[in-house]
Write a protein that holds these residues in place. Structure first.
Motif, PDB file in Angstrom:
ATOM      1  N   LEU A   1      54.085 101.788  39.123  1.00 30.47           N
ATOM      2  CA  LEU A   1      55.006 102.572  39.945  1.00 30.47           C
ATOM      3  C   LEU A   1      56.364 101.896  40.057  1.00 30.47           C
ATOM      4  O   LEU A   1      57.351 102.536  40.430  1.00 30.47           O
ATOM      5  CB  LEU A   1      54.420 102.790  41.340  1.00 30.47           C
ATOM      6  CG  LEU A   1      53.121 103.610  41.402  1.00 30.47           C
ATOM      7  CD1 LEU A   1      52.595 103.656  42.834  1.00 30.47           C
ATOM      8  CD2 LEU A   1      53.339 105.014  40.869  1.00 30.47           C
ATOM      9  N   GLY A   2      56.429 100.595  39.769  1.00 29.97           N
ATOM     10  CA  GLY A   2      57.695  99.882  39.759  1.00 29.97           C
ATOM     11  C   GLY A   2      58.280  99.616  41.129  1.00 29.97           C
ATOM     12  O   GLY A   2      59.493  99.400  41.253  1.00 29.97           O
ATOM     13  N   ARG A   3      57.435  99.579  42.153  1.00 23.87           N
ATOM     14  CA  ARG A   3      57.920  99.320  43.510  1.00 23.87           C
ATOM     15  C   ARG A   3      57.407  97.970  43.991  1.00 23.87           C
ATOM     16  O   ARG A   3      56.374  97.497  43.520  1.00 23.87           O
ATOM     17  CB  ARG A   3      57.453 100.434  44.458  1.00 23.87           C
ATOM     18  CG  ARG A   3      57.998 101.798  44.041  1.00 23.87           C
ATOM     19  CD  ARG A   3      57.276 102.921  44.704  1.00 23.87           C
ATOM     20  NE  ARG A   3      57.417 104.139  43.898  1.00 23.87           N
ATOM     21  CZ  ARG A   3      56.688 105.225  44.061  1.00 23.87           C
ATOM     22  NH1 ARG A   3      55.751 105.250  45.002  1.00 23.87           N
ATOM     23  NH2 ARG A   3      56.872 106.269  43.296  1.00 23.87           N
ATOM     24  N   PRO A   4      58.118  97.351  44.927  1.00 21.84           N
ATOM     25  CA  PRO A   4      57.671  96.034  45.408  1.00 21.84           C
ATOM     26  C   PRO A   4      56.273  96.092  46.015  1.00 21.84           C
ATOM     27  O   PRO A   4      55.903  97.058  46.684  1.00 21.84           O
ATOM     28  CB  PRO A   4      58.718  95.674  46.467  1.00 21.84           C
ATOM     29  CG  PRO A   4      59.914  96.502  46.139  1.00 21.84           C
ATOM     30  CD  PRO A   4      59.381  97.777  45.559  1.00 21.84           C
ATOM     31  N   ILE A   5      55.502  95.027  45.763  1.00 22.22           N
ATOM     32  CA  ILE A   5      54.168  94.879  46.342  1.00 22.22           C
ATOM     33  C   ILE A   5      54.136  93.523  47.028  1.00 22.22           C
ATOM     34  O   ILE A   5      54.370  92.492  46.389  1.00 22.22           O
ATOM     35  CB  ILE A   5      53.071  94.956  45.275  1.00 22.22           C
ATOM     36  CG1 ILE A   5      53.196  96.245  44.456  1.00 22.22           C
ATOM     37  CG2 ILE A   5      51.689  94.867  45.927  1.00 22.22           C
ATOM     38  CD1 ILE A   5      52.278  96.295  43.252  1.00 22.22           C
ATOM     39  N   HIS A   6      53.861  93.505  48.322  1.00 22.13           N
ATOM     40  CA  HIS A   6      53.887  92.272  49.098  1.00 22.13           C
ATOM     41  C   HIS A   6      52.467  91.907  49.527  1.00 22.13           C
ATOM     42  O   HIS A   6      51.785  92.717  50.160  1.00 22.13           O
ATOM     43  CB  HIS A   6      54.769  92.435  50.326  1.00 22.13           C
ATOM     44  CG  HIS A   6      56.145  92.945  50.039  1.00 22.13           C
ATOM     45  ND1 HIS A   6      57.048  92.250  49.263  1.00 22.13           N
ATOM     46  CD2 HIS A   6      56.768  94.104  50.395  1.00 22.13           C
ATOM     47  CE1 HIS A   6      58.174  92.934  49.168  1.00 22.13           C
ATOM     48  NE2 HIS A   6      58.024  94.060  49.840  1.00 22.13           N
ATOM     49  N   LEU A   7      52.037  90.702  49.200  1.00 14.97           N
ATOM     50  CA  LEU A   7      50.756  90.177  49.669  1.00 14.97           C
ATOM     51  C   LEU A   7      51.015  89.304  50.888  1.00 14.97           C
ATOM     52  O   LEU A   7      51.844  88.384  50.838  1.00 14.97           O
ATOM     53  CB  LEU A   7      50.070  89.337  48.585  1.00 14.97           C
ATOM     54  CG  LEU A   7      49.135  90.072  47.628  1.00 14.97           C
ATOM     55  CD1 LEU A   7      49.933  90.987  46.714  1.00 14.97           C
ATOM     56  CD2 LEU A   7      48.336  89.085  46.799  1.00 14.97           C
ATOM     57  N   LEU A   8      50.334  89.587  51.981  1.00 14.79           N
ATOM     58  CA  LEU A   8      50.507  88.757  53.165  1.00 14.79           C
ATOM     59  C   LEU A   8      49.846  87.405  52.944  1.00 14.79           C
ATOM     60  O   LEU A   8      48.782  87.322  52.340  1.00 14.79           O
ATOM     61  CB  LEU A   8      49.911  89.453  54.389  1.00 14.79           C
ATOM     62  CG  LEU A   8      50.570  90.783  54.771  1.00 14.79           C
ATOM     63  CD1 LEU A   8      49.968  91.329  56.063  1.00 14.79           C
ATOM     64  CD2 LEU A   8      52.085  90.621  54.919  1.00 14.79           C
ATOM     65  N   PRO A   9      50.458  86.330  53.433  1.00 14.77           N
ATOM     66  CA  PRO A   9      49.977  84.978  53.120  1.00 14.77           C
ATOM     67  C   PRO A   9      48.722  84.589  53.892  1.00 14.77           C
ATOM     68  O   PRO A   9      48.424  85.142  54.962  1.00 14.77           O
ATOM     69  CB  PRO A   9      51.155  84.089  53.520  1.00 14.77           C
ATOM     70  CG  PRO A   9      51.859  84.870  54.586  1.00 14.77           C
ATOM     71  CD  PRO A   9      51.713  86.313  54.204  1.00 14.77           C
TER      72      PRO A   9
END
Length: 211
Positions: free
Chosen positions: A120-128
């Motif tokens: 999809l080309g969108r940011p993906i954020h993994l919580l730490p």
């Protein structure tokens, strides 16, 4: 950016208006207020999206462990869901489990979710990982043992930690503090009440008869 802020969700404005939209029924006709927020964070299947709770979503948090994630991975129409198509970025609340810890029955689907979402080309954020320790410590005054925070709690904590103390309260809609019995709902409700008393969040509870 204020020096006292280290956002856990990069790209999320730290001081603007923020709506955090849970999935409890009975949320009412809150769509205009939600859509007017600078940032709108929704969760999982996003109950009411496109209807009573509005049609904007800047960040969609998707649980990346357990049966719900596994269901999405085999759903060929998942990427075509309106809320997925509308999301500008995604948040995955759990860090990747080492392969050796993900057997014999897999519970972590982070790698697979990344593979699914990346086209999809969108940011993906993994919580730490450290956020989970902070979440457990934050819930400890209202529960016993080691609490297992919900996705809604983890993401809300991350968002508030990324906002300066002088920012206007985040607006929380559709949090009924009920669901899977493995989460410490009463403790999460107490934490939200304490955060509201401190001016960090304003909770708009769902209709009592529908909680």
């Amino acid at each position: 950016m204020p020096p006292d802020v280290d956002p856990l969700v990069p790209g999320l404005p730290t001081g603007g208006s923020l709506a955090i939209v849970g999935n409890a029924p009975g949320i009412g006709a809150t769509g205009p207020a939600i859509d007017a927020a600078g940032c709108v964070v929704r969760f999982n299947n996003a109950l009411g999206f496109g209807d009573g709770t509005g049609c904007r979503v800047t960040h969609l948090a998707l649980v990346n462990r357990g049966g719900q994630a596994r269901e999405w991975l085999v759903d060929r129409g998942f990427l075509e869901r309106p809320v997925v198509r509308a999301a500008q970025a995604f948040i995955l609340p759990f860090p990747i489990l080492p392969a050796a810890h993900n057997v014999p029955e897999p519970i972590c689907w982070t790698r697979e979710m990344l593979t699914l979402l990346q086209p999809l080309g969108r940011p993906i954020h993994l919580l730490p990982e450290f956020l989970h320790a902070q979440a457990q410590a934050g819930l400890a005054p209202w529960t016993s043992g080691t609490p297992n925070p919900s996705t809604g709690f983890l993401v809300t904590l991350a968002l508030l930690l990324g906002r300066p103390a002088h920012a206007k309260p985040a607006q929380a809609y559709g949090f009924g503090f009920a669901g899977w019995p493995g989460h410490p709902w009463s403790a999460e409700r107490a934490w939200f009440a304490a955060a509201e008393a401190a001016g960090r969040i304003r909770v708009h509870p769902p209709a009592p008869q529908e909680r």
